[in-house]
Design a protein around this motif. Structure first.
Motif: not given
Length: 308
Positions: A182-185, A223-225, A268-275, A304-308
């Motif tokens: 996880p790296s984004i809001r 969204i998925a982080p 299966q989802v990818k980062r930034s997919d709307v969930i 700690k896992y939000i970089l944006n």
């Protein structure tokens, strides 16, 4: 013995023959004077030719000195330009080293060898690059210093290339891990309750809050982080509509109080997919999403896992 010499001559075929008598001593004196005059003239002529030759050679030498001085100034200018290029190259190698350190920090990859080797290499003094300094003064030391710096910079660049090659290989190995971290809001909004101990809005008692509450308008997209698989997508007591994503490598994220779930279990989802859509289901004081990050089952601070 005769002491005079008689000379006869005539100026034409019909003229009378004239006779002169010259004393031998006088003739010898005249001959000596003539020979001396010829010798003196020859010496003066030779000396004049030598002086002209020396003058000509001096002119060539002066022109050669002028050309050499111009060449020295040109060499100084080239050396100064070359020294500037060396400094630029050193800065670029240092920048690459700093960039490598940042990538390693983000990817949690430790440095396996020493630094780039540029530490301790000084710059070339500007005074040594003065074009008016005679070529022989400081020239050898300057060239030796520049040669040494080029050699050290070249070694540092080669080492940096090897470090990047190793880093790329490590990143390839960690690519799946990074994609699953996880790296984004999950949603834009206002943080209304942080991770850690707080006073419960329902009981008034101090209790541990295992996630982060982010408020926004009801219906805001979530969204998925990171990449992962939906391990849970249904309603649950107290937390309302809940989505859980298993990212692998012991990483799990949870999203509670959702208005609407837009994914299915096993998907299966990818980062930034709307969930899902942000809501107010379950025990809630207003529209928000309860966001959790768990590592090997233990809740950690999502910030700690939000970089944006």
């Amino acid at each position: 013995m005769r002491k005079k010499i008689k000379i006869w001559f005539h100026s034409g075929a019909t003229s009378d023959i004239k006779e002169f008598s010259i004393h031998k001593a006088v003739l010898g004196f005249i001959s000596l004077i003539s020979i001396s005059a010829i010798a003196g003239a020859s010496f003066i002529g030779y000396d004049y030719l030598q002086l002209k030759k020396i003058s000509f050679n001096t002119g060539i030498l002066d022109q050669t000195i002028i050309e050499q001085n111009n060449e020295i100034k040109s060499q100084r200018s080239q050396i100064q330009s070359f020294a500037g290029e060396i400094e630029i190259l050193k800065k670029q190698v240092d920048s690459l080293s700093v960039f490598e350190d940042k990538v390693r920090l983000i990817a949690d990859i430790k440095q396996t060898s020493d630094s780039s080797g540029l530490i301790g290499i000084g710059g070339i003094p500007r005074d040594d690059l003065d074009q008016d300094i005679p070529l022989e003064k400081k020239h050898n030391n300057l060239m030796r210093e520049m040669h040494q710096q080029v050699g050290q910079t070249n070694l540092a660049a080669k080492k940096q290339a090897l470090d990047f090659e190793h880093l790329i290989k490590m990143l390839e190995k960690k690519r799946n891990l990074l994609a699953s971290t996880p790296s984004i809001r999950p949603v834009d909004g206002w943080i209304t309750s942080k991770f850690g101990y707080r006073t419960s809005p329902f009981t008034g008692r101090k209790e541990f809050h295992a996630g982060l509450d982010i408020s926004n308008k009801s219906g805001t997209k979530i969204i998925a982080p990171a990449n992962g698989r939906i391990s849970y997508a249904a309603r649950k007591m107290y937390i309302g509509n809940l989505v859980v994503i298993d990212h692998g490598h012991g990483r799990v994220t949870k999203f509670g109080h959702l208005k609407k779930i837009l994914v299915k279990q096993g998907q299966q989802v990818k980062r930034s997919d709307v969930i899902a859509l942000l809501g107010n289901t379950g025990r809630s004081t207003g529209p928000h999403v309860h966001y959790e990050v768990r590592i090997n089952g233990t809740p950690v601070n999502p910030l700690k896992y939000i970089l944006n």
